[in-house]
Design an enzyme around this catalytic site. Structure first.
Site, PDB file in Angstrom:
ATOM      1  N   TYR B  89       0.404   5.937  10.011  1.00 32.35           N
ATOM      2  CA  TYR B  89       0.407   7.070   9.086  1.00 32.35           C
ATOM      3  C   TYR B  89       0.255   8.394   9.814  1.00 32.35           C
ATOM      4  O   TYR B  89       1.024   9.312   9.602  1.00 32.35           O
ATOM      5  CB  TYR B  89      -0.724   6.892   8.076  1.00 32.35           C
ATOM      6  CG  TYR B  89      -0.750   7.923   6.970  1.00 32.35           C
ATOM      7  CD1 TYR B  89       0.241   7.946   6.002  1.00 32.35           C
ATOM      8  CD2 TYR B  89      -1.774   8.856   6.891  1.00 32.35           C
ATOM      9  CE1 TYR B  89       0.214   8.882   4.979  1.00 32.35           C
ATOM     10  CE2 TYR B  89      -1.812   9.792   5.861  1.00 32.35           C
ATOM     11  CZ  TYR B  89      -0.820   9.806   4.906  1.00 32.35           C
ATOM     12  OH  TYR B  89      -0.854  10.730   3.900  1.00 32.35           O
ATOM     13  N   SER B 172      -0.314  -0.991  10.331  1.00 33.57           N
ATOM     14  CA  SER B 172      -0.786  -0.057   9.303  1.00 33.57           C
ATOM     15  C   SER B 172       0.413   0.455   8.496  1.00 33.57           C
ATOM     16  O   SER B 172       1.143  -0.355   7.935  1.00 33.57           O
ATOM     17  CB  SER B 172      -1.588   1.062   9.961  1.00 33.57           C
ATOM     18  OG  SER B 172      -2.288   1.782   8.989  1.00 33.57           O
ATOM     19  N   GLN B 173       0.658   1.764   8.486  1.00 35.83           N
ATOM     20  CA  GLN B 173       1.865   2.222   7.782  1.00 35.83           C
ATOM     21  C   GLN B 173       3.100   1.549   8.381  1.00 35.83           C
ATOM     22  O   GLN B 173       4.044   1.186   7.657  1.00 35.83           O
ATOM     23  CB  GLN B 173       2.006   3.739   7.870  1.00 35.83           C
ATOM     24  CG  GLN B 173       3.297   4.231   7.214  1.00 35.83           C
ATOM     25  CD  GLN B 173       3.552   5.699   7.463  1.00 35.83           C
ATOM     26  OE1 GLN B 173       3.229   6.521   6.620  1.00 35.83           O
ATOM     27  NE2 GLN B 173       4.120   6.040   8.614  1.00 35.83           N
ATOM     28  N   ASP B 258     -11.131  -5.137   7.579  1.00 30.77           N
ATOM     29  CA  ASP B 258     -10.330  -3.908   7.566  1.00 30.77           C
ATOM     30  C   ASP B 258     -10.943  -2.927   6.570  1.00 30.77           C
ATOM     31  O   ASP B 258     -11.083  -3.236   5.386  1.00 30.77           O
ATOM     32  CB  ASP B 258      -8.884  -4.255   7.167  1.00 30.77           C
ATOM     33  CG  ASP B 258      -7.913  -3.120   7.436  1.00 30.77           C
ATOM     34  OD1 ASP B 258      -8.307  -1.954   7.270  1.00 30.77           O
ATOM     35  OD2 ASP B 258      -6.763  -3.403   7.798  1.00 30.77           O
ATOM     36  N   HIS B 287      -9.594  -2.413  11.029  1.00 29.17           N
ATOM     37  CA  HIS B 287      -8.219  -1.944  10.935  1.00 29.17           C
ATOM     38  C   HIS B 287      -7.630  -1.658  12.322  1.00 29.17           C
ATOM     39  O   HIS B 287      -8.111  -0.798  13.042  1.00 29.17           O
ATOM     40  CB  HIS B 287      -8.172  -0.677  10.083  1.00 29.17           C
ATOM     41  CG  HIS B 287      -6.778  -0.244   9.763  1.00 29.17           C
ATOM     42  ND1 HIS B 287      -5.933  -0.988   8.973  1.00 29.17           N
ATOM     43  CD2 HIS B 287      -6.068   0.845  10.135  1.00 29.17           C
ATOM     44  CE1 HIS B 287      -4.771  -0.363   8.863  1.00 29.17           C
ATOM     45  NE2 HIS B 287      -4.830   0.741   9.567  1.00 29.17           N
TER      46      HIS B 287
END
Lengths: 292, 312
Positions: B89, B172-173, B258, B287
């Protein structure tokens, strides 16, 4: 500390003393929470650069302990969640070139580590350290929150900046540095490292006539040269396979130079303990700041 | 920390809009009407004896110019297998010389809003997740996803790339975008989605107070009368709704502690997969920081690449 490094830090402090921080705060209604207020903070650093920080302040009366989370080597330093924000002031300062502090200069990643490196007067990273000191000063100068004891934390470059601030600001109560970047140390200049340190080797490979300039203009930033001045306790984490920020041998030397250092060595690659260490750090900080 | 039982007990309230496929078919059709216009420029500063690095630009939705790092093996004639790497992100896309050194081309995409692709769209971080939420047509992620799709198109167009051996990965993203792009582009033959973001928005924004999902909670608090419309828009961008449309093998990696992307929400995306799937659970990790994840990702993708080489 060497004479040259002494001169660099004296000049850095002299530049900052001449410039008022001119701290301005603006409450951010959108990102403020039921338990804490969020402010956009702006202040002046060396060369007149206006810098940005996120500041969160718990509801209620202070004084509150404070945590400054120094920025890592990246474009964005966002509103980082930490459970401490309910009980402590949390500041996320940026350095020049990062998002929101990029009106006059936009840093590139990769790229910043060698921006202007051919001359000490133009090397941006030397000013990044001034920005870190100014962030600490700005927190104490702001009038929004009454601040008690202050801890400084960071990862990668942020870890190095946290250590630099502790070496030059005796008011720092505690430091938690994860995999602090070895910038300035000879360990950062060997071939075969990972990014971000590999940027230095990239530069020396393409501009071989600049090798000596790279060594000379980064040397004053070596964390080993100021580590002995840190009076606060330091929690330091390193990863044994890290080659991009804090090679193990460098981390061990650094720990040996810091008078009160709790070194944790992890088997992870570059993250210095990852989740396990994050839990340890949270507990360690809570103890140092009296947050229970 | 979540348990495996927590994951299995979780049920999302996210439903798929009736016009989901129509909306994305229309978006892909808009993309097909825009010339890719690729430009490939050497980056001598990042290149070395083993890897040639290039800065690539191509056009995407709205005619925006998107940048990417393109790393090619310096040795061998190709055509090379390729991995498309989607960014997190807030992080900038990395130069992936590690893969290229091992004979695999890598395109590391700077989707709109990243430094190298921010001249015309720059909502910031935080900011991207709520940018244009008013409708599915204006939502910022419509462009972000399109930028990923166009990255696959770029790789498919290159003579030095084997179009039958394109793989995807990200965390993640980047993990969410791996799932979504793999659903939209069958050219992707396998993918690894780590700690995927962009899953089960209504639950994710309620479960944690960490960013980026908390941006949605802030939006709902600031504009309570808009929350229903926000959640409706997000259904078109939820990886859970893309997962059943993926045809290739897919790995989903989840850290049970996470604190950014709730494990239950990532697991819901895994559960929605109907193609060959694998689940990697990391019990004592948060995470993005499972120690073993990077090596597992590399080994799994290399096994896929080797298998396809034998088959061909």
């Amino acid at each position: 500390m060497t004479t040259a490094a002494n001169r660099f830090w004296r000049q850095t402090e002299a530049v900052l003393v001449e410039l008022p921080a001119d701290v301005r705060l603006h409450r951010d209604d959108f990102y403020s929470q039921p338990d804490w207020d969020v402010f956009q903070m702006r202040y002046t650093s060396a060369d007149g650069f206006r810098l940005f920080a996120w500041l969160s302040v718990p509801l209620g009366d202070g004084p509150f302990p404070a945590v400054i989370r120094m920025p890592d080597y990246a474009s964005v330093h966002d509103i980082v969640y930490t459970p401490l924000r309910e009980r402590a002031v949390v500041m996320n300062p940026t350095f020049r070139g990062q998002r929101e502090s990029d009106q006059a200069f936009q840093a590139e990643f990769p790229g910043l580590l060698t921006e202007g490196i051919e001359d000490p007067g133009s090397y941006v990273m030397r000013r990044v350290f001034a920005d870190a000191l100014r962030g600490f000063d700005a927190l104490l100068a702001q009038g929004q929150a009454e601040v008690g004891e202050v801890a400084v934390i960071g990862t990668g470059l942020g870890g190095t900046l946290a250590l630099a601030v502790a070496a030059h600001r005796a008011a720092v109560k505690a430091v938690a540095a994860n995999t602090p970047m070895a910038l300035g140390n000879p360990a950062s200049l060997v071939p075969g490292l990972a990014y971000p340190l590999a940027e230095l080797d990239d530069y020396m490979r393409l501009y071989s006539d600049q090798k000596e300039a790279v060594k000379k203009n980064t040397a004053d930033l070596d964390p080993l040269k100021t580590a002995g001045k840190i009076t606060s306790p330091v929690l330091l984490s390193v990863g044994i396979y890290d080659t991009g920020s804090c090679p193990l041998a460098f981390g061990e030397k650094l720990a040996a130079k810091i008078p009160d250092c709790d070194l944790r060595v992890y088997h992870g690659a570059g993250e210095g303990g990852g989740h396990e260490h994050a839990q340890i750090q949270l507990s360690w900080l809570s103890d140092r700041l009296g947050l229970g | 920390m979540a348990t495996e039982q927590d994951l299995q007990d979780f049920t999302t309230q996210v439903t798929c809009p009736d016009d989901f496929d129509e909306f994305w078919a229309g978006t892909l059709e808009m993309l097909s009407g825009i010339s890719l216009n690729p430009v490939v420029a050497a980056e001598p500063l990042r290149s070395n004896d083993d890897v040639h690095v290039f800065n690539v630009t191509y056009l995407s939705l709205g005619g925006l110019e998107i940048s990417a790092w393109y790393s090619l093996p310096a040795h061998g004639d190709g055509p090379f297998p390729a991995v498309i790497n989607f960014p997190g992100y807030k992080s900038e896309p990395p130069v992936r010389r590690d893969w290229a050194r091992r004979g695999v081309a890598v395109l590391s995409v700077a989707v709109r809003g990243k430094l190298k692709s921010s001249s015309e769209f720059n909502p910031g971080y935080p900011g991207l997740l709520t940018s244009g939420l008013e409708s599915k047509e204006t939502y910022g992620y419509r462009g972000v996803i399109s930028d990923c799709v166009r990255g696959v198109d770029f790789l498919s167009s290159r003579q030095e790339i084997d179009p039958g051996r394109i793989y995807a990965c990200g965390t993640s993203q980047g993990g969410g975008l791996t799932l979504i792009t793999s659903a939209l582009r069958p050219e992707i033959k396998a993918g690894v989605s780590g700690y995927p973001f962009l899953c089960c928005y209504p639950e994710a924004m309620a479960m944690f107070r960490s960013y980026p999902y908390d941006e949605l909670a802030c939006y709902a608090r600031a504009y309570p009368d808009q929350e229903e419309r926000m959640l409706d828009t997000l259904r078109y961008f939820d990886a859970v709704n893309f997962a059943p449309r993926i045809k290739c093998p897919m790995v989903v990696g989840i850290a049970l502690d996470d604190e950014v992307c709730p494990p239950e929400t990532s697991y819901a995306a895994y559960q929605a997969l109907t193609s060959h799937r694998e689940l990697w659970l990391f019990p004592n990790s948060g995470h993005g920081n499972a120690h073993e994840y990077p090596s597992q990702e590399r080994a799994w993708l290399e096994s896929q690449i080797e298998r396809s080489a034998v088959a061909s």
